[in-house]
Design a protein around this motif. Structure first.
Motif, PDB file in Angstrom:
ATOM      1  N   VAL A 108      18.001  48.624 -17.436  1.00  0.00           N
ATOM      2  CA  VAL A 108      17.853  49.654 -17.093  1.00  0.00           C
ATOM      3  C   VAL A 108      16.744  49.754 -15.989  1.00  0.00           C
ATOM      4  O   VAL A 108      16.442  50.544 -15.004  1.00  0.00           O
ATOM      5  CB  VAL A 108      17.594  51.175 -17.876  1.00  0.00           C
ATOM      6  N   TRP A 109      15.495  49.111 -16.279  1.00  0.00           N
ATOM      7  CA  TRP A 109      13.661  49.829 -15.980  1.00  0.00           C
ATOM      8  C   TRP A 109      14.610  48.758 -14.671  1.00  0.00           C
ATOM      9  O   TRP A 109      13.759  48.926 -12.876  1.00  0.00           O
ATOM     10  CB  TRP A 109      13.564  48.097 -16.641  1.00  0.00           C
ATOM     11  N   MET A 110      15.110  47.374 -14.038  1.00  0.00           N
ATOM     12  CA  MET A 110      15.948  47.006 -13.020  1.00  0.00           C
ATOM     13  C   MET A 110      16.171  47.645 -11.595  1.00  0.00           C
ATOM     14  O   MET A 110      16.515  47.861 -10.855  1.00  0.00           O
ATOM     15  CB  MET A 110      16.063  45.252 -13.580  1.00  0.00           C
ATOM     16  N   ALA A 111      17.614  48.265 -13.282  1.00  0.00           N
ATOM     17  CA  ALA A 111      17.828  48.882 -11.769  1.00  0.00           C
ATOM     18  C   ALA A 111      17.410  50.291 -11.231  1.00  0.00           C
ATOM     19  O   ALA A 111      17.341  50.679  -9.890  1.00  0.00           O
ATOM     20  CB  ALA A 111      19.434  50.198 -12.635  1.00  0.00           C
ATOM     21  N   LEU A 112      16.709  50.534 -12.144  1.00  0.00           N
ATOM     22  CA  LEU A 112      15.733  51.958 -11.290  1.00  0.00           C
ATOM     23  C   LEU A 112      14.572  51.819 -10.536  1.00  0.00           C
ATOM     24  O   LEU A 112      14.499  51.964  -9.600  1.00  0.00           O
ATOM     25  CB  LEU A 112      14.742  52.395 -12.748  1.00  0.00           C
ATOM     26  N   ALA A 113      13.903  50.064 -10.799  1.00  0.00           N
ATOM     27  CA  ALA A 113      12.679  49.136  -9.613  1.00  0.00           C
ATOM     28  C   ALA A 113      14.154  48.822  -8.996  1.00  0.00           C
ATOM     29  O   ALA A 113      13.485  48.479  -7.488  1.00  0.00           O
ATOM     30  CB  ALA A 113      12.372  48.221 -10.596  1.00  0.00           C
ATOM     31  N   GLY A 114      15.035  48.595  -8.447  1.00  0.00           N
ATOM     32  CA  GLY A 114      16.116  48.082  -7.739  1.00  0.00           C
ATOM     33  C   GLY A 114      15.589  45.880  -7.257  1.00  0.00           C
ATOM     34  O   GLY A 114      16.384  45.492  -6.246  1.00  0.00           O
ATOM     35  N   GLN A 115      15.113  45.626  -8.853  1.00  0.00           N
ATOM     36  CA  GLN A 115      14.925  44.313  -8.731  1.00  0.00           C
ATOM     37  C   GLN A 115      15.450  43.500  -9.649  1.00  0.00           C
ATOM     38  O   GLN A 115      14.563  43.743 -10.342  1.00  0.00           O
ATOM     39  CB  GLN A 115      12.873  44.017  -8.615  1.00  0.00           C
ATOM     40  N   PRO A 116      15.983  42.572  -9.510  1.00  0.00           N
ATOM     41  CA  PRO A 116      16.837  42.040 -10.314  1.00  0.00           C
ATOM     42  C   PRO A 116      15.927  40.617 -10.988  1.00  0.00           C
ATOM     43  O   PRO A 116      16.650  39.613 -11.120  1.00  0.00           O
ATOM     44  CB  PRO A 116      17.940  41.816 -10.147  1.00  0.00           C
ATOM     45  N   ASP A 117      14.695  40.829 -11.140  1.00  0.00           N
ATOM     46  CA  ASP A 117      13.220  39.863 -11.715  1.00  0.00           C
ATOM     47  C   ASP A 117      13.742  39.062 -12.877  1.00  0.00           C
ATOM     48  O   ASP A 117      13.674  37.496 -13.270  1.00  0.00           O
ATOM     49  CB  ASP A 117      12.040  40.260 -11.360  1.00  0.00           C
TER      50      ASP A 117
END
Length: 106
Positions: free
Chosen positions: A52-61
């Motif tokens: 969810v955090w990656m989706a919010l940030a827009g970065q799939p790191d």
């Protein structure tokens, strides 16, 4: 703030509540199996929260961390289930032989 961002933050809140509940079960859980399942729940919740955090940030790191955590969770759950079933079968006692009316075994 868009509706999707709000949904993401609400999801993170509920994931955090789930982690707190699982941590409580790890500390207080009456059996070792309860604690092991709670550790698996924490691992799943943390990987979900990271997703969810990656989706919010827009970065799939951190996608590889999520994949590895999911594999570890699956393998640990399968191993735990196998040893639990084997232990339950090993702890079963032999059935008692039936006794006749005079106390003699039949």
């Amino acid at each position: 703030m868009s509706v999707l961002e709000l949904a993401g933050w609400i999801s993170l809140f509920f994931v955090a509540v789930g982690v707190l509940g699982a941590l409580y079960r790890i500390v207080r859980g009456p059996a070792l199996l309860d604690r092991a399942i709670a550790v698996d729940v924490v691992l799943i919740a943390l990987s979900s929260g990271l997703t969810v955090w990656m989706a919010l940030a827009g970065q799939p790191d951190y996608i590889m961390i999520v994949v590895v955590a999911s594999l570890i969770g699956f393998i640990s759950s399968a191993t735990l289930a196998r040893f639990t079933v084997e232990g339950a079968q090993a702890n079963q006692s032999e059935p008692e032989p039936k006794q006749g009316p005079g106390g003699a075994r039949s």
